[in-house]
Write a protein that holds these residues in place. Sequence first.
Motif, PDB file in Angstrom:
ATOM      1  N   ASP A  68     -12.562  -2.622  -1.000  1.00  0.00           N
ATOM      2  CA  ASP A  68     -11.494  -2.741   0.170  1.00  0.00           C
ATOM      3  C   ASP A  68     -10.611  -1.778  -0.432  1.00  0.00           C
ATOM      4  O   ASP A  68      -9.421  -1.981   0.268  1.00  0.00           O
ATOM      5  N   SER A  70      -7.752   0.766  -0.140  1.00  0.00           N
ATOM      6  CA  SER A  70      -6.996   1.579   0.607  1.00  0.00           C
ATOM      7  C   SER A  70      -6.781   3.142   0.435  1.00  0.00           C
ATOM      8  O   SER A  70      -6.409   3.638   1.257  1.00  0.00           O
ATOM      9  N   HIS A 163     -10.611  -0.046   5.513  1.00  0.00           N
ATOM     10  CA  HIS A 163      -9.459  -0.125   4.733  1.00  0.00           C
ATOM     11  C   HIS A 163      -8.623   1.192   4.399  1.00  0.00           C
ATOM     12  O   HIS A 163      -7.469   1.071   3.975  1.00  0.00           O
ATOM     13  N   ARG A 165      -6.773   4.367   3.944  1.00  0.00           N
ATOM     14  CA  ARG A 165      -5.780   4.878   4.549  1.00  0.00           C
ATOM     15  C   ARG A 165      -5.202   6.297   3.869  1.00  0.00           C
ATOM     16  O   ARG A 165      -4.539   6.971   4.423  1.00  0.00           O
ATOM     17  N   ALA A 260      -0.914   4.432   1.586  1.00  0.00           N
ATOM     18  CA  ALA A 260      -2.040   3.214   1.648  1.00  0.00           C
ATOM     19  C   ALA A 260      -1.700   2.022   1.779  1.00  0.00           C
ATOM     20  O   ALA A 260      -2.428   1.121   2.137  1.00  0.00           O
TER      21      ALA A 260
END
Length: 273
Positions: A68, A70, A163, A165, A260
Amino acid sequence: MITPPFDAVSPGQVHAMDPLAELDARIAGCTACPRLVAWREEVGRVKRAAFKDWTYWSRPVPGFGPADASLLVVGLAPAAHGGNRTGRMFTGDRSGDVLYGALHEVGLASGPLAVSADDGLTLRGVRVTSPVHCAPPENKPTPGERDACRPWLVRELELLAPHLRAVVVLGAFGWQAALPAFAEAGWVLPRPRPRFAHGARVTLERGSPPAVRAAGPGAATAPGTVTLYGCFHVSQRNTFTGRLTPAMLRDVLRAAAGEAGIPPYAPRHRPLP
């Protein structure tokens, strides 16, 4: 002798894994590039004197970090006696010392050193991967080897997309390899394609992978907006000459972590100069 992160897995075991673990297992079993297979295995047989008691990994090196994450760090990583020995990205060499030291300084790694796959190091909100998963001779993969490895990066991006970013891309090679992978994974590239530079910042807008477009509206969620940050590679050539300093690397990682959405966390010691 250190045990690598995992041994060869059977088809039954693969199907029992979560998708990212399955991807990592498949990467570790890849034999697509004969030159790289021969090189990584020869290095593991001959070894370096300092590591004569090690059982070398001698296989493709999968990504490292939570599913997960980011924030993603992408850079050419599996050094002959680093990742090719330890089985983990940027682990067991001086480039890794620089990268994980900086990740620790900005609160993204549990410690500053990465010496083996079972050293207890964990990453916080960040995953580390490479556009080429095998150690290449002279650290120079061919364009064909880079392209043969791209589907692994595309799939990793697809799995991280819900997730993801921000992405820190280390070096021009990583930049050139990552851009088409992002396009194949469903992000829209600006035209003309952005050029690599340390400190470059490019936002890739939401798009739809081919499979999503073919399935029709509402079939799946397309990846969200991602911001790419260019950073000089953590190679010894760059760090020994001062082209990339720890402070420069920390600045890029800190900016990317903010993008993120990873909350700041300060380790309990003074940063390196």
